[in-house]
Write an enzyme that holds these catalytic residues in place. Structure first.
Site, mmCIF file in Angstrom:
data_model
loop_
_atom_site.group_PDB
_atom_site.id
_atom_site.type_symbol
_atom_site.label_atom_id
_atom_site.label_comp_id
_atom_site.label_asym_id
_atom_site.label_seq_id
_atom_site.Cartn_x
_atom_site.Cartn_y
_atom_site.Cartn_z
ATOM 1 N N HIS A 113 0.822 -1.215 0.000
ATOM 2 C CA HIS A 113 0.000 0.000 0.000
ATOM 3 C C HIS A 113 0.850 1.257 0.000
ATOM 4 C CE1 HIS A 113 -2.358 -2.989 2.622
ATOM 5 N NE2 HIS A 113 -2.931 -3.006 1.433
ATOM 6 N N HIS A 115 0.942 4.672 2.025
ATOM 7 C CA HIS A 115 0.422 5.268 3.261
ATOM 8 C C HIS A 115 0.647 6.777 3.252
ATOM 9 C CE1 HIS A 115 -0.368 1.593 5.885
ATOM 10 N NE2 HIS A 115 -0.014 1.105 4.706
ATOM 11 N N HIS A 130 -3.667 4.228 5.277
ATOM 12 C CA HIS A 130 -3.598 4.211 3.821
ATOM 13 C C HIS A 130 -3.854 5.608 3.269
ATOM 14 C CE1 HIS A 130 -4.668 -0.362 3.377
ATOM 15 N NE2 HIS A 130 -3.603 -0.139 4.128
ATOM 16 N N HIS A 138 -11.794 0.890 2.210
ATOM 17 C CA HIS A 138 -10.706 0.069 1.680
ATOM 18 C C HIS A 138 -11.263 -0.966 0.713
ATOM 19 C CE1 HIS A 138 -7.144 -2.410 1.498
ATOM 20 N NE2 HIS A 138 -7.784 -3.444 2.002
ATOM 21 N N HIS A 147 -9.186 3.020 -1.564
ATOM 22 C CA HIS A 147 -8.194 4.035 -1.229
ATOM 23 C C HIS A 147 -7.269 4.243 -2.426
ATOM 24 C CE1 HIS A 147 -8.474 2.406 3.188
ATOM 25 N NE2 HIS A 147 -9.536 3.134 2.853
ATOM 26 N N ASP A 150 -4.475 1.825 -2.170
ATOM 27 C CA ASP A 150 -4.741 0.377 -2.199
ATOM 28 C C ASP A 150 -4.139 -0.252 -3.451
ATOM 29 O OD1 ASP A 150 -6.114 0.348 0.183
ATOM 30 O OD2 ASP A 150 -8.108 0.420 -0.735
ATOM 31 N N HIS A 187 3.344 -5.257 4.060
ATOM 32 C CA HIS A 187 2.820 -5.867 5.284
ATOM 33 C C HIS A 187 3.255 -7.322 5.413
ATOM 34 C CE1 HIS A 187 0.012 -2.612 6.534
ATOM 35 N NE2 HIS A 187 0.146 -2.289 5.252
ATOM 36 N N ARG A 204 3.673 -4.061 9.703
ATOM 37 C CA ARG A 204 4.345 -3.354 8.619
ATOM 38 C C ARG A 204 5.821 -3.747 8.647
ATOM 39 N NH1 ARG A 204 1.284 2.580 9.249
ATOM 40 N NH2 ARG A 204 -0.815 1.673 9.439
#
Length: 221
Positions: A113, A115, A130, A138, A147, A150, A187, A204
């Protein structure tokens, strides 16, 4: 002597601003011209105030025309994760090519993602949520609404390496979808593309800030 007195009285009256010695009323055309000048000045000031009140979409104007950006990926903990994510607009500047090269991951799928914050500290938690400028739910990269950040999942092979390319219309280097000075986060687990607000993708494990490529900055100097 009486004449001199009259002159003195008239002079004093003129100094006091009485009607007898006031300047003549400006012509109508002069009043219109003056009003137009005032209106133009007010309009310019309003426009300046409006521009100053707008948040800077780019953050830094000198990066508005860049052609490439990179995120140098590093582990947020003690692992050996490293790599690079390169962002390049296509020729029509309607889609963004995202080239991902990361090693050191556990084999399998990992949530991937953009962020909101340019900070990978505190085990990646400082990167914030995000990147979601439109404040929607999401979802997957292919869903109707998701997002901006995403990007779904990336898959590490048996050696823990990811080498893949993602193409998306969601990302840009200008405007509300501007990803410069945001963070790329990898992640620990798979993004299920449903759970709110982040797909239940776990910790993360790696992170990098999106910055203009150094070779592009050198060309601009």
């Amino acid at each position: 002597m009486r004449t001199a007195g009259k002159i003195l009285v008239l002079t004093l009256l003129c100094v006091a601003g009485t009607t007898a010695c006031e300047r003549p009323e400006p012509r109508a055309t002069e009043r219109v011209a003056d009003q137009k000048a005032v209106d133009k000045t007010v309009a310019v000031l309003k426009e300046a105030d409006s521009e100053e009140s707008k948040p800077a979409e780019m953050g830094q104007d000198e990066f508005a025309r860049i052609g490439v950006a990179n995120a140098e990926i590093a582990a947020t903990g003690d692992s050996e994760i490293s790599g690079n994510v390169r962002f390049t607009p296509d020729e029509g500047e309607s889609r963004m090519r995202v080239d991902v090269l990361i090693q050191g991951l556990n084999p399998g799928m990992h949530g991937f993602h953009i962020h909101s914050e340019p900070d990978c500290g505190n085990e990646g938690k400082s990167a914030g949520g995000h990147f979601n400028p439109y404040e929607v739910a999401h979802g997957s990269p292919n869903s109707e609404r998701q997002h901006v950040g995403d990007l779904g999942n990336i898959t590490a092979d048996q050696d823990g390496k990811v080498e893949t390319t993602i193409t998306t219309e969601q990302l840009a280097f200008t405007g509300p979808n501007n990803i410069l000075h945001r963070a790329v986060v990898v992640h620990a687990d798979k993004d299920d593309l449903r759970t709110q607000p982040s797909g239940d993708a776990g910790a993360r494990v790696a992170c990098g800030v999106v910055l203009p490529a150094m070779d592009v900055i050198a060309e601009q100097r």
